[in-house]
Structures are given as structure tokens and as C-alpha cells.
Design a protein around this motif. Structure first.
Motif, mmCIF file in Angstrom:
data_model
loop_
_atom_site.group_PDB
_atom_site.id
_atom_site.type_symbol
_atom_site.label_atom_id
_atom_site.label_comp_id
_atom_site.label_asym_id
_atom_site.label_seq_id
_atom_site.Cartn_x
_atom_site.Cartn_y
_atom_site.Cartn_z
ATOM 1 N N LEU A 64 0.858 -1.188 0.000
ATOM 2 C CA LEU A 64 0.000 0.000 0.000
ATOM 3 C C LEU A 64 0.889 1.231 0.000
ATOM 4 C CD1 LEU A 64 -1.613 2.486 1.416
ATOM 5 C CD2 LEU A 64 -2.992 0.959 0.047
ATOM 6 N N CYS A 110 -2.997 -3.897 6.467
ATOM 7 C CA CYS A 110 -3.494 -2.537 6.232
ATOM 8 C C CYS A 110 -4.761 -2.323 7.052
ATOM 9 C CB CYS A 110 -3.778 -2.312 4.747
ATOM 10 S SG CYS A 110 -4.345 -0.630 4.401
ATOM 11 N N ALA A 111 -4.852 -1.141 7.670
ATOM 12 C CA ALA A 111 -6.028 -0.819 8.497
ATOM 13 C C ALA A 111 -7.308 -0.813 7.660
ATOM 14 C CB ALA A 111 -5.829 0.534 9.170
ATOM 15 N N MET A 218 -0.168 1.446 8.636
ATOM 16 C CA MET A 218 0.088 2.887 8.412
ATOM 17 C C MET A 218 1.182 3.430 9.307
ATOM 18 S SD MET A 218 -2.516 2.459 10.653
ATOM 19 C CE MET A 218 -2.314 2.679 12.417
ATOM 20 N N TYR A 243 -6.950 7.513 9.102
ATOM 21 C CA TYR A 243 -6.734 6.451 10.098
ATOM 22 C C TYR A 243 -7.426 6.739 11.423
ATOM 23 C CZ TYR A 243 -3.719 4.885 6.532
ATOM 24 O OH TYR A 243 -3.275 4.488 5.316
HETATM 25 MO MO LIG Z 1 -2.648 0.855 5.128
#
Ligand SMILES: [Mo]
Ligand SMILES: Nc1nc2c(c(=O)[nH]1)N[C@H]1C(S)=C(S)[C@@H](COP(=O)(O)O)O[C@H]1N2
Length: 375
Positions: A64, A110-111, A218, A243
């Protein structure tokens, strides 16, 4: 959820921040937009069959990248450490490679993983459920370098800035994130220059990146250019606007940090090329996958077979924040079957059967479902 009265609400930054943002992209129903398709071909997830491997080869690990991948020359690269420290440092890659090194197995996720399964769908990278990977990250412990610099007693956070720049939410920026001091000083937080024993690939942060075990991806800033110790909380875009778990565009929300407990299964049998429907021969089959949590150890994985939950066997994890393999033998009888898996961690947190919606599509750890046709 009633969404219809929120169409004109602007996404505001946190209280006290003087950013004039354009309206937030509103979550939507229906087919992917061309913007999502462009992001999806730049950022790829990990094919689920790669769950068979404890260590994800670099090319199968998810990627990402918000802006463009920088083209950096390691021989000219310098990391600057400054701010609220006794001694500012500037270190080249050769000096960093002479410092004591550690290797940490870390599951990164990834969030936004699972975002495209939400309805309405938050508009961003449209992950399904496989934005994850586990690599061996080698480099210098961040705590060692912060010790050399000497963190001042009134320091609150450490800000990490990448070399990549762009515009997000109308805000020009370099990618930057912060960590509270106590997280930054954990012994397993690493400034990595190797992934799985080789130099970092360009897309994973060459020549140097941060890796924060247990946190959503992130936090692990790639192409790391500078580290600044600060006395007040960092208010950059990726910290204060992006986020966050938000109910709506005008909700300041709460920050995303550690990875929620999750498990995934290698879809058994073989797929149809286009629909990805699975086909399996009748008889014994080993169901397997991996489970992880950023909150602490995974304690149980249950496998759902046509609505009945059975406990899976768990292998030992490779490290505190690396996924564990799970397995369960199954005798597949002809017909259609619904399989799923659900992990629980040491805090008692377990994966939801249905996910609560949030505005940015963060932290979706909903139970995976796999339908198989047994013949
Ligand atoms: Mo991410
Ligand atoms: N400099 C920089 N670091 C970054 C990003 C970025 O866009 N720029 N993306 C972050 C996000 S959102 C994730 S999920 C991880 C992904 O790491 P990977 O591409 O190595 O899997 O990197 C993080 N670090």
C-alpha cells in the motif's frame, strides 16, 4: 445504518486544526469507481494461497503506497534524527548497517483491509480481505538510535516522515506518522533495511523503513527520511484526519492503532478462473490458515463448517507479533459447504460475524466465509 442525511457533511480535521479541506469522498453503493480501480491496480493484496507460508515472499506481501514510489539512491541517503533530543544525528546507510541489528518476524496488515466488504463502501483502496503479509524485517532497533540521540524528559511522541509526497484530502504533504514515546522505545520496533534477508524492494521502502510490530501498517513509515522527537501530539494529516474510527464525516473519531484479531483460511480445492468459486474432491482435506492479533497472542481459532464451530489446532507463532498457523482435518462430503474461521486473542477479543460500519472502512476483522462445491 441511515446514511441519507449525511451527503453534504464536510470532513473536518480534529478540533483546533486550521485545515480547509474539500468535502470528504462519500461512501457509496454499487460497482467500483474508476478511481478505486486505479488504486487497486497499484496496490495489491496477498493471494490467500500464500497463507501456506509462514514467511511471505516479498512479491506476494501486500503493498500500500499513498503517493508515488520514490526512486532513492542508498549511497546518498541520510536519516536525520532531531527535535527534542540532546544530540541531533545524521546517519548514512553504511553507518546504520554497522549498528547492532535485530531481525523481527512481523505480520503487517493494512487498516483498510476488508473495506470493500462494507456497505456503503468507503471510497479508498478497495481491499477485500487479504491486505496482509508476514516478513522478517532486519535493521537497527529504533530504541538504540533514540538512546544515542538522548530523548529529552518532556518528549511526548516521535514523528516519522517518509520521502514520498503528494496531496490527500486537498492537503499537500509528505507521508508522516507519529508514535507515543513508550511505543517508540519498545525493543522490537525496528528501522529495517532488509526484508526476508534481502535489501528492501523499492515498493516496501528502500533503503530504510520503520516497522512497528502489532500496529496496523500505516504506522510503519516507508522511505524513512527523518525522525523528530516532539513535545506535543503530532497533528499531520495521516494522524489527525486519516486512520480514525469515525461514525460519520463530522465525527473526530478515535485513532487507529493496533491490529484487531483476525484469521484467514487458504480456500481449499481449486477456483473457477472468473468467479473464484471453489471446487473440491470429496474425501479428507486439511483446512488451514493463519491467525494474528496486534493486541497479544491468538489463543483459539474455531473453524465453522456449515454452521458448526470446531476448535482448530494452533502451531507456535514465530514471534510476538507474527501470525500462527492453524489447521483442522475435514472429511468433505459431496454437496455445497460453507466454511469460515474465527480467532480469539488473549484479551478475549474475537472476530465479529457482522462488522460494525465506520466512515473510513478501518479495522474490518469480520469472519471470512468460503463456499466450496464438493464433487
Ligand atoms: Mo494501510
Ligand atoms: N512513506 C510511506 N509509508 C507508508 C505508506 C505510504 O504511503 N508512504 N503507507 C502505509 C500503509 S497505509 C501501509 S498499510 C503500509 C504498507 O506497507 P507495505 O507496502 O510494505 O506492505 O505502509 C505504510 N507506510
Amino acid at each position: 445504518m441511515n446514511y441519507s442525511n449525511q451527503q453534504s457533511i464536510r470532513q473536518e480535521p480534529g478540533a483546533g486544526q486550521a485545515l480547509d479541506l474539500p468535502p470528504a469522498a462519500q461512501p457509496t453503493f454499487g460497482p467500483l469507481t474508476s478511481e478505486e480501480l486505479r488504486l487497486a491496480v497499484r496496490n495489491h493484496s496477498m493471494p490467500l494461497e500464500a497463507l501456506r507460508r509462514g514467511v511471505t515472499p516479498a512479491g506476494l506481501h501486500y503493498v500500500l503506497t499513498h503517493f508515488d514510489i520514490p526512486d532513492l539512491d542508498a549511497s546518498a541517503w541520510h536519516l536525520r534524527i532531531g527535535g527534542a533530543v540532546e544530540r541531533a544525528l545524521e546517519l548514512g546507510m553504511a553507518a546504520l548497517r554497522r549498528d547492532p541489528a535485530i531481525t523481527v518476524p512481523v505480520t503487517l496488515e493494512c487498516a483498510g483491509n476488508g473495506r470493500s466488504l462494507l456497505e456503503p463502501r468507503p471510497l479508498s483502496q478497495p481491499w477485500v480481505m487479504e491486505a496482509v503479509g508476514t516478513a522478517l524485517w532486519t535493521g537497527v532497533p529504533l530504541a538504540y538510535l533514540l538512546g544515542k540521540a538522548g530523548v529529552l524528559p518532556d518528549a511526548a511522541e516521535v514523528v516519522f516522515t517518509g520521502a514520498d509526497a503528494g496531496v490527500q484530502g486537498g492537503v499537500p504533504q509528505q507521508y508522516a506518522r507519529s508514535l507515543p514515546i513508550r511505543e517508540a522505545l519498545r525493543p522490537d520496533v525496528v528501522l529495517a533495511y532488509k526484508m526476508n534477508g534481502a535489501d528492501l524492494p523499492p515498493q516496501h521502502g528502500y533503503p530504510l523503513r520503520l516497522v512497528v510490530p502489532g500496529w496496523y501498517g500505516m504506522a510503519s513509515v516507508k522511505w524513512l527520511a527523518s525522525i523528530d522527537v516532539v513535545k506535543t501530539p503530532f497533528t499531520g494529516f495521516q494522524q489527525q484526519v486519516a486512520y480514525r474510527y469515525q461514525d460519520s464525516a463530522d465525527d473526530a473519531g478515535t485513532p487507529v492503532s493496533r491490529i484487531r484479531v483476525r484469521s484467514l483460511m487458504v480456500p481449499p480445492g481449486v477456483p473457477d478462473f472468473f468467479t473464484r468459486q471453489r471446487f473440491l474432491r470429496a474425501g479428507p482435506v486439511m483446512l488451514e490458515g493463519r491467525a494474528w492479533s496486534g493486541e497479544g497472542a491468538v489463543t483459539t481459532v474455531e473453524v465453522g463448517i456449515d454452521g458448526t464451530w470446531l476448535p482448530a489446532h494452533l502451531d507456535k507463532p514465530a514471534g510476538g507479533y507474527a501470525w500462527r498457523r492453524w489447521s483442522l482435518p475435514w472429511v468433505a462430503n459431496p454437496g455445497e459447504h460453507a466454511l469460515s474461521c474465527r480467532a480469539t486473542d488473549i484479551t478475549g477479543a474475537t472476530q465479529p460475524l457482522q462488522q460494525a460500519w465506520n466512515f473510513q472502512g478501518m479495522g474490518n476483522n469480520v469472519v471470512q466465509r468460503v463456499n466450496v462445491m464438493v464433487e
